[in-house]
Design an enzyme around this catalytic site. Structure first.
Site, PDB file in Angstrom:
ATOM      1  N   ASP A  23      -8.011   9.720 -12.399  1.00  0.00           N
ATOM      2  CA  ASP A  23      -7.170  10.454 -11.446  1.00  0.00           C
ATOM      3  C   ASP A  23      -5.818   9.769 -11.328  1.00  0.00           C
ATOM      4  O   ASP A  23      -4.781  10.408 -11.216  1.00  0.00           O
ATOM      5  CB  ASP A  23      -7.813  10.451 -10.047  1.00  0.00           C
ATOM      6  CG  ASP A  23      -8.987  11.397  -9.980  1.00  0.00           C
ATOM      7  OD1 ASP A  23      -9.356  11.944 -11.034  1.00  0.00           O
ATOM      8  OD2 ASP A  23      -9.525  11.570  -8.873  1.00  0.00           O
TER       9      ASP A  23
ATOM     10  N   ASP B 179      -2.308  11.478 -11.865  1.00  0.00           N
ATOM     11  CA  ASP B 179      -1.273  11.533 -10.827  1.00  0.00           C
ATOM     12  C   ASP B 179       0.051  11.003 -11.355  1.00  0.00           C
ATOM     13  O   ASP B 179       1.114  11.518 -11.024  1.00  0.00           O
ATOM     14  CB  ASP B 179      -1.687  10.691  -9.612  1.00  0.00           C
ATOM     15  CG  ASP B 179      -2.858  11.313  -8.885  1.00  0.00           C
ATOM     16  OD1 ASP B 179      -3.140  12.499  -9.130  1.00  0.00           O
ATOM     17  OD2 ASP B 179      -3.496  10.614  -8.085  1.00  0.00           O
TER      18      ASP B 179
ATOM     19  N   LEU C 209      -5.507  16.378  -0.427  1.00  0.00           N
ATOM     20  CA  LEU C 209      -5.195  15.191   0.370  1.00  0.00           C
ATOM     21  C   LEU C 209      -3.953  14.518  -0.195  1.00  0.00           C
ATOM     22  O   LEU C 209      -3.768  14.481  -1.417  1.00  0.00           O
ATOM     23  CB  LEU C 209      -6.352  14.195   0.301  1.00  0.00           C
ATOM     24  CG  LEU C 209      -7.539  14.439   1.227  1.00  0.00           C
ATOM     25  CD1 LEU C 209      -8.718  13.577   0.800  1.00  0.00           C
ATOM     26  CD2 LEU C 209      -7.175  14.136   2.673  1.00  0.00           C
TER      27      LEU C 209
ATOM     28  N   LYS D 194     -14.048   8.334  -0.186  1.00  0.00           N
ATOM     29  CA  LYS D 194     -13.622   9.561  -0.865  1.00  0.00           C
ATOM     30  C   LYS D 194     -14.617   9.830  -1.986  1.00  0.00           C
ATOM     31  O   LYS D 194     -14.644   9.110  -2.992  1.00  0.00           O
ATOM     32  CB  LYS D 194     -12.212   9.415  -1.420  1.00  0.00           C
ATOM     33  CG  LYS D 194     -11.686  10.725  -1.977  1.00  0.00           C
ATOM     34  CD  LYS D 194     -10.227  10.628  -2.335  1.00  0.00           C
ATOM     35  CE  LYS D 194      -9.664  11.973  -2.755  1.00  0.00           C
ATOM     36  NZ  LYS D 194     -10.463  12.742  -3.678  1.00  0.00           N
TER      37      LYS D 194
ATOM     38  N   ARG E 159     -13.747  25.199  -3.416  1.00  0.00           N
ATOM     39  CA  ARG E 159     -12.366  25.177  -2.924  1.00  0.00           C
ATOM     40  C   ARG E 159     -11.471  26.089  -3.757  1.00  0.00           C
ATOM     41  O   ARG E 159     -10.572  26.731  -3.248  1.00  0.00           O
ATOM     42  CB  ARG E 159     -11.853  23.742  -2.981  1.00  0.00           C
ATOM     43  CG  ARG E 159     -10.404  23.631  -2.656  1.00  0.00           C
ATOM     44  CD  ARG E 159     -10.005  22.181  -2.472  1.00  0.00           C
ATOM     45  NE  ARG E 159      -8.577  22.113  -2.304  1.00  0.00           N
ATOM     46  CZ  ARG E 159      -7.734  21.680  -3.229  1.00  0.00           C
ATOM     47  NH1 ARG E 159      -8.186  21.250  -4.375  1.00  0.00           N
ATOM     48  NH2 ARG E 159      -6.444  21.662  -3.008  1.00  0.00           N
TER      49      ARG E 159
ATOM     50  N   GLU F  17     -18.251  17.750   0.682  1.00  0.00           N
ATOM     51  CA  GLU F  17     -18.263  17.494  -0.759  1.00  0.00           C
ATOM     52  C   GLU F  17     -19.681  17.610  -1.298  1.00  0.00           C
ATOM     53  O   GLU F  17     -20.608  16.963  -0.782  1.00  0.00           O
ATOM     54  CB  GLU F  17     -17.725  16.065  -0.973  1.00  0.00           C
ATOM     55  CG  GLU F  17     -17.153  15.800  -2.313  1.00  0.00           C
ATOM     56  CD  GLU F  17     -15.743  16.353  -2.506  1.00  0.00           C
ATOM     57  OE1 GLU F  17     -15.206  17.048  -1.611  1.00  0.00           O
ATOM     58  OE2 GLU F  17     -15.183  16.107  -3.592  1.00  0.00           O
TER      59      GLU F  17
ATOM     60  N   CYS G  82      -4.867 -35.804 -14.748  1.00  0.00           N
ATOM     61  CA  CYS G  82      -4.518 -37.217 -14.925  1.00  0.00           C
ATOM     62  C   CYS G  82      -5.319 -38.145 -14.015  1.00  0.00           C
ATOM     63  O   CYS G  82      -5.228 -39.366 -14.136  1.00  0.00           O
ATOM     64  CB  CYS G  82      -3.020 -37.416 -14.696  1.00  0.00           C
ATOM     65  SG  CYS G  82      -2.508 -37.086 -13.001  1.00  0.00           S
TER      66      CYS G  82
ATOM     67  N   CYS H  35      -0.566 -32.090  -8.055  1.00  0.00           N
ATOM     68  CA  CYS H  35      -0.640 -33.430  -8.619  1.00  0.00           C
ATOM     69  C   CYS H  35       0.587 -34.187  -8.104  1.00  0.00           C
ATOM     70  O   CYS H  35       1.710 -33.662  -8.134  1.00  0.00           O
ATOM     71  CB  CYS H  35      -0.613 -33.338 -10.146  1.00  0.00           C
ATOM     72  SG  CYS H  35      -0.401 -34.936 -10.932  1.00  0.00           S
TER      73      CYS H  35
ATOM     74  N   CYS I  66       1.723 -36.470 -15.761  1.00  0.00           N
ATOM     75  CA  CYS I  66       0.424 -35.797 -15.869  1.00  0.00           C
ATOM     76  C   CYS I  66       0.377 -34.962 -17.152  1.00  0.00           C
ATOM     77  O   CYS I  66       1.244 -34.104 -17.381  1.00  0.00           O
ATOM     78  CB  CYS I  66       0.226 -34.906 -14.642  1.00  0.00           C
ATOM     79  SG  CYS I  66      -1.266 -33.926 -14.720  1.00  0.00           S
TER      80      CYS I  66
HETATM   81  S1  IVH Z   1     -11.187  15.080   4.186  1.00  0.00           S
HETATM   82  C1  IVH Z   1      -7.593  18.449   3.487  1.00  0.00           C
HETATM   83  N1  IVH Z   1     -12.871  13.333   3.333  1.00  0.00           N
HETATM   84  O1  IVH Z   1     -10.974  15.109  -1.736  1.00  0.00           O
HETATM   85  C2  IVH Z   1      -8.881  18.018   3.023  1.00  0.00           C
HETATM   86  N2  IVH Z   1     -12.026  14.865   1.755  1.00  0.00           N
HETATM   87  O2  IVH Z   1      -8.537  15.140  -3.277  1.00  0.00           O
HETATM   88  C3  IVH Z   1      -9.404  16.980   3.947  1.00  0.00           C
HETATM   89  N3  IVH Z   1     -12.903  14.549  -0.499  1.00  0.00           N
HETATM   90  O3  IVH Z   1     -10.320  18.478  -1.346  1.00  0.00           O
HETATM   91  C4  IVH Z   1     -10.598  16.482   3.363  1.00  0.00           C
HETATM   92  N4  IVH Z   1     -14.215  12.891  -0.025  1.00  0.00           N
HETATM   93  O4  IVH Z   1     -12.760  17.782  -1.207  1.00  0.00           O
HETATM   94  C5  IVH Z   1     -12.110  14.370   2.992  1.00  0.00           C
HETATM   95  N5  IVH Z   1     -14.375  11.720   2.773  1.00  0.00           N
HETATM   96  C6  IVH Z   1     -13.636  12.760   2.417  1.00  0.00           C
HETATM   97  C7  IVH Z   1     -13.599  13.247   1.106  1.00  0.00           C
HETATM   98  C8  IVH Z   1     -12.759  14.308   0.822  1.00  0.00           C
HETATM   99  C9  IVH Z   1     -13.796  13.697  -0.977  1.00  0.00           C
HETATM  100  C10 IVH Z   1     -12.218  15.568  -1.318  1.00  0.00           C
HETATM  101  C11 IVH Z   1     -11.945  16.854  -0.607  1.00  0.00           C
HETATM  102  C12 IVH Z   1     -10.511  17.183  -0.929  1.00  0.00           C
HETATM  103  C13 IVH Z   1     -10.230  16.257  -2.052  1.00  0.00           C
HETATM  104  C14 IVH Z   1      -8.766  15.930  -2.167  1.00  0.00           C
END
Ligand code: IVH
Length: 673
Positions: A45, A49, A89, A114, A136, A170, A390, A403, A409
């Site tokens: 990722d 990014d 996020l 996450k 999503r 998730e 030394c 030292c 040394c």
């Molecule tokens: S809060 C606005 N908490 O990460 C979304 N998201 O890269 C707020 N995700 O689409 C989400 N673990 O599906 C939240 N502990 C977590 C998460 C989490 C994975 C995912 C989520 C989001 C994506 C963004």
């Protein structure tokens, strides 16, 4: 980056910049497709990014940037319109950005891992029945996965609620479940994506998916913590989470980083959310992400392992540095058995003991480092009572052990010799040869190199006549040195490439450099008083070495530098092109490491401009590290708004700025001799 499709090929900054916009677009399109449509990413990722950011910086209007996410062709099932957009996020990879984010609201912060899974929305009707489940998708429209979700034991089919609610979270596959399928799928996320899109719900059931809820909509809670409590009461299984004060974010990150390996699910960072819903409303959303949440992504590979021993080595400065020997672990494709411990004080700071379980991180090509202790060991780490090289006495200077007599040394002297040879580019003088010459009493200081005779060299192991002549030719060719090179070769702390170049440009003669005062040096571009004091003291202490070297080498003359840092001679003075020409920088907040004026002068010397305010055209906003607790400035807020609206500008920390400047400094054309 020739091969953007290879897992091993993480592009360096230089490679990234070398890609054309068309190549970047094609790479972003390809990796977006692999990730979203095929659930088979081949780069991390983080690297994805970086590709996106580089493209957004250079071609903010590129069509592919508007089309990130699954393509219509890659989608399965009937379309479901989300009741409110399922946003993404915001992400960060450094503490400065995280702290700037947290300064924008009041109250505590909820930290959750996450999860690397598939986002899903579950809708329950007023009687509490699960009526619709969707992925999503694009954020506005997802795919209907209701039939498959009904097979997932971790998802309640009925809730005790007298009104309609939506649960978001998730979908993921536990590592322990994945173990049975790991020969067919690259990782749990790919399998989870395949399972949830399966046309046959029974196949989906067979994979035993799990679900981690992270949001409850339409139920009226006042905080994130209350939402999680309500979700647990409704029968959802929560993943590990922490409620922390705003100055505890780094500790929460370290907590999850340390836990990462022992969790039964894959995580790729930590999500932080303002706990109070009233504050969330005040902060609001961008089209891409809520402002009240941010994901701090793990950048490198982290694993826990066991500390077996601590080894001590003596650097050229005499500093005695600890290195951790750990049970070998594989990190980012390499087997790691040694990791940095920075300095002696770090051992106490970490509370390190032998046999401890420690978290080791490796980021890109950087030396692995010990991050924290996960479980204490049973034996004390003993600090050396005498110099490991030394045997002489040891001094404690703050966090550092040194030292007491580095000039006598062996390891310190060999370090200084190796540094001199590397900077001056004396080829053939490797560690073995230097060590042998030291052992035979031929070398005690870099000046001795120039006094080596043919007979001396022939006494060394594996040095025959041909090699001796080659080494002598090398020495002869390196008797004329630019001032900047000689300064750097002295091996004085803080007198690296950047400061050496500034000294050489501004003071031209060695005699003048040796008389430079702390005030004069501190007045130069990007040299703070602390660095200036170290350099001046280092030059004083190196007086005997300097005398000895000046008896052997001849210095090349250089041009003096004008007020903007460019050379003073007429031809070059009008030339303001540099490695940062065309780039603009604005500063906000107090800089910790240098004066703002000095930074601006440095930028001008590299060809960059420093306009007064933040605008659409700006390239970089530099956020000073001086006052982390200060509320976000109006410049920062404006830059964030412009960014959210798609402006190309980048918000960078002071550290990132220094790195950029250092890179530009080394790319800068040297002043005319
Ligand atoms: S809060 C606005 N908490 O990460 C979304 N998201 O890269 C707020 N995700 O689409 C989400 N673990 O599906 C939240 N502990 C977590 C998460 C989490 C994975 C995912 C989520 C989001 C994506 C963004």
């Amino acid at each position: 980056m020739a091969d953007t499709g290879s897992r091993a090929a993480a592009p360096s900054e230089v490679e990234l910049r070398a890609l054309s916009v068309a190549e970047l677009e094609s790479a972003v399109r390809q990796h977006n497709h692999l990730y979203w449509d095929l659930a088979a990413p081949v780069i991390s990722d983080y690297d994805f990014d970086r590709l996106v950011q580089e493209l957004a910086r250079r071609a903010p209007d590129a069509a592919v940037l508007q089309a990130l996410g699954p393509s219509a062709a890659g989608r399965h099932g009937a379309e479901v319109q989300h009741q409110s957009p399922m946003l993404s996020l915001d992400k960060c990879y450094d503490d400065a950005t995280l702290e700037a984010w947290a300064a924008k609201f009041e109250g505590e912060v909820l930290a959750t891992p996450k999860l690397d899974g598939i986002a899903a929305s579950l809708r329950y009707d007023a009687r509490g029945s699960l009526v619709l489940a969707a992925t999503r998708g694009s954020g506005a429209v997802g795919d209907d996965i209701t039939a498959n979700v009904r097979t997932i034991a971790a998802i309640p089919q009925r809730l005790e609620r007298a009104h309609a609610v939506e649960v978001r979270g998730e979908l993921y596959l536990r590592k322990s479940v994945f173990a049975a399928f790991d020969e067919q799928f690259a990782n749990p996320r790919n399998l989870a994506a395949g399972a949830i899109k399966s046309k046959d719900p029974e196949r989906c059931r067979a994979y035993g998916l799990s679900f981690a809820p992270y949001d409850l909509l339409g139920d009226g809670q006042a905080t994130e913590q209350e939402k999680l409590a309500a979700l647990a009461a409704l029968g959802f299984e929560l993943v590990e989470h922490l409620l922390v004060p705003r100055d505890g974010l780094r500790a929460a990150y370290a907590h999850f980083a340390a836990l990462r390996e022992r969790l039964d699910y894959e995580i790729d960072g930590v999500v932080f959310k303002a706990d109070r819903i009233a504050e969330q409303r005040r902060l609001g959303l961008t089209a891409h992400h809520p402002r009240f949440a941010i994901a701090y992504k793990f950048q490198g590979d982290s694993r826990t392992t066991v500390l077996e021993a601590v080894h001590w080595s003596v650097a050229r400065s005499g500093v005695i540095t600890p290195v951790a020997q750990v049970q070998p672990v594989e990190l980012s494709g390499a087997v790691v058995s040694r990791a940095s411990l920075h300095h002696a004080g770090f051992i106490a700071k970490l509370g390190l003991s032998l046999g401890a379980e420690v978290l080791v991180t490796r980021r890109g090509g950087v030396i692995p480092k010990v991050e924290c202790v996960v479980r204490p060991g049973d034996r004390e780490v003993r600090l050396p009572e005498c110099c490991p090289s030394c045997g002489g006495p040891v001094l404690q200077r703050g966090d550092f052990l040194c030292c007491a007599a580095p000039a006598q040394c062996r390891d310190a002297v060999l370090g200084a010799l190796a540094h001199f040879c590397a900077v001056v580019d004396l080829q053939g003088f490797g560690d073995k040869l230097l060590g042998d010459a030291y052992a035979k009493g031929l070398l005690r200081s870099p000046a001795d190199l120039y006094r080596l005779t043919r007979a001396d060299l022939l006494r060394l192991e594996r040095v025959g006549e041909k090699l001796a002549d080659r080494l002598l030719r090398q020495l002869a060719a390196r008797r004329r040195l630019p001032l900047e090179v000689l300064l750097r070769a002295l091996g004085i702390e803080e007198l690296g490439q950047h400061v050496a170049r500034l000294l050489a440009q501004h003071f031209t003669s060695f005699e003048r450099v040796r008389r430079v005062t702390v005030a004069e040096l501190a007045a130069l571009h990007s040299v703070g008083p602390v660095i200036a004091a170290k350099v001046v003291r280092g030059l004083e202490e190196a007086a005997p070495l300097i005398e000895a070297l000046l008896a052997e080498v001849v210095l090349e003359a250089r041009a003096r530098v004008g007020p903007l840092g460019g050379p003073e001679d007429a031809d070059a003075a009008g030339d303001r092109r540099g490695p940062l020409s065309g780039k603009s920088f604005v500063f906000t907040g107090k800089l910790q490491t240098l004066e703002r004026k000095a930074a601006q002068r440095d930028l001008a010397a590299c060809g960059a401009t420093t306009p007064a305010g933040v605008s659409q055209e700006l390239d970089y906003l530099v956020v000073g590290a001086g006052d982390a607790a200060a509320p976000p400035s109006s410049k920062l807020l404006k830059a964030q708004r412009l960014q959210a609206e798609g402006a190309r500008l980048q918000i960078i920390s002071e550290q990132e700025f220094l790195a950029l400047l250092a890179e530009a400094g080394s790319a800068r054309r040297p002043a005319a001799p």
